[in-house]
Design a protein around this motif. Structure first.
Motif, PDB file in Angstrom:
ATOM      1  N   CYS A 198      27.112 -25.783 -42.933  1.00 37.48           N
ATOM      2  CA  CYS A 198      27.284 -26.916 -43.881  1.00 37.48           C
ATOM      3  C   CYS A 198      25.878 -27.135 -44.732  1.00 37.48           C
ATOM      4  CB  CYS A 198      27.111 -28.164 -43.008  1.00 37.48           C
ATOM      5  SG  CYS A 198      28.925 -28.217 -42.094  1.00 37.48           S
TER       6      CYS A 198
ATOM      7  N   ASP B  95      23.828 -29.210 -46.281  1.00 35.33           N
ATOM      8  CA  ASP B  95      23.467 -30.585 -46.092  1.00 35.33           C
ATOM      9  C   ASP B  95      21.999 -30.578 -46.556  1.00 35.33           C
ATOM     10  OD1 ASP B  95      22.392 -32.994 -45.210  1.00 35.33           O
ATOM     11  OD2 ASP B  95      22.649 -32.668 -43.057  1.00 35.33           O
TER      12      ASP B  95
ATOM     13  N   GLN C   4      24.877 -35.567 -43.435  1.00 31.26           N
ATOM     14  CA  GLN C   4      25.986 -35.227 -42.549  1.00 31.26           C
ATOM     15  C   GLN C   4      27.142 -36.613 -42.738  1.00 31.26           C
ATOM     16  OE1 GLN C   4      26.452 -32.248 -41.148  1.00 31.26           O
ATOM     17  NE2 GLN C   4      28.299 -32.995 -40.275  1.00 31.26           N
ATOM     18  N   ASN C   5      28.228 -36.448 -42.826  1.00 34.96           N
ATOM     19  CA  ASN C   5      29.390 -37.401 -42.865  1.00 34.96           C
ATOM     20  C   ASN C   5      29.545 -38.175 -44.039  1.00 34.96           C
ATOM     21  OD1 ASN C   5      28.554 -37.523 -39.343  1.00 34.96           O
ATOM     22  ND2 ASN C   5      30.615 -36.754 -40.171  1.00 34.96           N
ATOM     23  N   TYR C   6      28.706 -37.693 -44.942  1.00 30.52           N
ATOM     24  CA  TYR C   6      28.827 -38.277 -46.407  1.00 30.52           C
ATOM     25  C   TYR C   6      30.153 -38.737 -46.901  1.00 30.52           C
ATOM     26  CZ  TYR C   6      28.596 -39.238 -51.350  1.00 30.52           C
ATOM     27  OH  TYR C   6      28.879 -39.811 -52.858  1.00 30.52           O
TER      28      TYR C   6
ATOM     29  N   GLY D  92      32.590 -39.968 -45.440  1.00 29.04           N
ATOM     30  CA  GLY D  92      33.643 -39.962 -44.418  1.00 29.04           C
ATOM     31  C   GLY D  92      33.988 -38.245 -44.433  1.00 29.04           C
ATOM     32  N   ASP D  93      33.162 -37.437 -45.038  1.00 34.75           N
ATOM     33  CA  ASP D  93      33.462 -35.982 -45.278  1.00 34.75           C
ATOM     34  C   ASP D  93      35.102 -35.733 -45.995  1.00 34.75           C
ATOM     35  OD1 ASP D  93      31.542 -35.056 -43.664  1.00 34.75           O
ATOM     36  OD2 ASP D  93      32.704 -35.273 -41.822  1.00 34.75           O
TER      37      ASP D  93
ATOM     38  N   ARG E 235      41.270 -41.798 -44.030  1.00 35.74           N
ATOM     39  CA  ARG E 235      40.864 -40.355 -44.115  1.00 35.74           C
ATOM     40  C   ARG E 235      41.887 -39.654 -43.990  1.00 35.74           C
ATOM     41  NH1 ARG E 235      36.457 -36.427 -41.076  1.00 35.74           N
ATOM     42  NH2 ARG E 235      36.746 -34.682 -42.266  1.00 35.74           N
TER      43      ARG E 235
ATOM     44  N   TRP F  31      36.500 -31.612 -33.323  1.00 38.96           N
ATOM     45  CA  TRP F  31      37.369 -32.122 -34.692  1.00 38.96           C
ATOM     46  C   TRP F  31      38.231 -31.480 -35.128  1.00 38.96           C
ATOM     47  CZ3 TRP F  31      37.239 -29.054 -38.825  1.00 38.96           C
ATOM     48  CH2 TRP F  31      37.899 -29.609 -39.926  1.00 38.96           C
TER      49      TRP F  31
END
Length: 429
Positions: free
Chosen positions: A190, A192, A280-282, A284-285, A341, A376
């Motif tokens: 990732c 990030d 991270q998780n910006y 909601g991905d 999502r 996930w």
């Protein structure tokens, strides 16, 4: 001998002499027919061979007729090719054969990029012994044809998925290396931007190649293949797109303008990299809207041509992805959602408008790898894992789907798919 002939002439016991005399003419004629027809056959073969050679040579790839027809985008009679074919026809024959030809008809035409040449002839061969029977000559005729599917002009629009999921290790060894060196056994590098110790930086430090690294290299290699494969200047043009360099501005992004200058495209494609996320998780991905990318690139591409000239190129969408969309689709998602999502295999309804516009879609599916150690993945992707390749294949035009696993070379797969595209059957009616 004199005595024998004398006896034959004085013989009154039968009609042998009369019958022999009557049969002598047709016997000589029949014997002569074999000789005359044999000679006529040899002349016929010589002329036919010359005709076959002429129409084939006149439409060879580098012949003056083909080069002129393509460079001048001629649609109809190619006069210079006809002149060339006639000269070739004459040059192949002996003077004797040339003198026996009565009529020659020759046409060379180009329609929708396809050249066709047709040569017909009529000739006669004088007889010798058959003349006794009143047959003074033997008529011969024939036809020779050839066809050349001229170079097809093509524009390639490379749509490269560079979203976070393409940060997975390129091979099983790369995945294993990432899992062993991350506290949560994460196989994704990732990108990030809020963390200087991001898994993206870790992957670089460990020498791990990610999917997007390999896709970038494969795309650059493909520009070399296009240069090596082209038959004529500007035959192939290429443009490169991604889903965006950063999540804050996610969307169809042009990395390289459509160009026949493959060295420029290759240089520009060096900017293809994994999409960055601010943290991270910006959002909601939700960074992978394949629907939006397909819709917008259809506008850029317009309608496909017939490939007969640089002004009417065939158009090909070359889509490279793991086939999983991840975007906000609260009501139209094909899979269960969480707060709107939507994680789903590619929605093929967005492929249809491109096909309806005469655009071919070539799909290189980079197999979405099972990640059994990832919670996930087990919850949201595993339930539809088996549908991903089916949907990707359905998006592709017939015969233009290729799946590549971690044990295969993406660059080789992309080259193989390119070859399938340029050799795709073409209607010429």
């Amino acid at each position: 001998m004199k005595r024998a002939i004398g006896k034959l002439c004085s013989d009154r016991s039968g009609n042998f002499g009369m019958l022999f005399g009557l049969c002598l003419v047709p016997l000589v004629g029949m014997s002569g027919a074999a000789i005359d027809f044999g000679y006529a056959y040899s002349i016929h073969q010589e002329i036919q061979n010359s005709a076959d050679t002429a129409v084939v040579a006149a439409l060879s790839e580098q012949s003056i007729g083909v080069v002129t027809g393509i460079n001048n985008d001629i649609n109809g009679t190619v006069k210079v090719a006809q002149k060339d074919a006639k000269a070739l026809f004459q040059a192949q024959m002996s003077e004797q054969a040339k003198s026996l030809i009565d009529k020659v008809s020759l046409t060379v035409k180009r329609k929708k990029g396809v050249f066709t040449a047709t040569l017909t002839y009529q000739a006669h061969v004088p007889t010798t012994l058959m003349g006794i029977l009143g047959w003074k000559q033997i008529a011969i005729s024939g036809t020779a044809t050839s066809r050349y599917d001229g170079a097809t002009y093509m524009d390639f629009y490379m749509l490269l998925d560079n979203t976070p999921s393409m940060g997975v290790g390129a091979t099983t060894a790369d995945i294993s290396t990432m899992e062993k060196n991350t506290s949560d056994s994460c196989a994704f590098a990732c990108h990030d931007m809020s963390n200087s110790n991001s898994y993206y930086n870790l992957a670089k430090k460990l020498g791990v190649q990610t999917r997007i690294d390999v896709v970038r290299q494969a795309t650059q290699n493909l520009t070399t293949t296009a240069d090596e494969t082209k038959r004529y200047a500007n035959q192939f043009r290429m443009a490169v797109y991604t889903f965006g360099s950063k999540a804050e501005a996610a969307g169809l992004t042009k990395v390289a303008d459509l160009s026949s200058d493959m060295s420029k495209v290759r240089k520009d494609a060096d900017a293809v990299d994994l999409m960055t996320i601010p943290y991270q998780n910006y959002n909601g991905d939700q960074q992978t809207s394949i629907d939006t990318a397909m819709t917008k690139i259809a506008v850029d591409m317009g309608k496909g041509g017939d490939g007969s000239s640089a002004s009417s190129p065939e158009k090909v969408l070359f889509f490279v992805s793991d086939g999983v969309g991840d975007s906000y689709k609260p009501s139209t998602c094909t899979q269960p959602t969480t707060n709107g999502r939507c994680q789903e295999p590619i929605d093929i309804s967005f492929c249809k408008p491109l096909k309806d516009a005469g655009i071919k879609i070539a799909v290189l599916y980079t197999t979405y790898l099972p990640l059994p150690k990832n919670g996930w993945y087990n919850t949201w992707i595993k339930p539809f894992q088996s549908k991903i390749p089916t949907q990707m294949k359905s998006c592709a035009s017939d015969g233009l789907f290729f799946e590549v696993s971690p044990t295969e070379g993406i660059s080789d797969a992309m080259k193989a798919l390119f070859q399938k595209v340029i050799n795709y059957p073409k209607l010429t009616g």
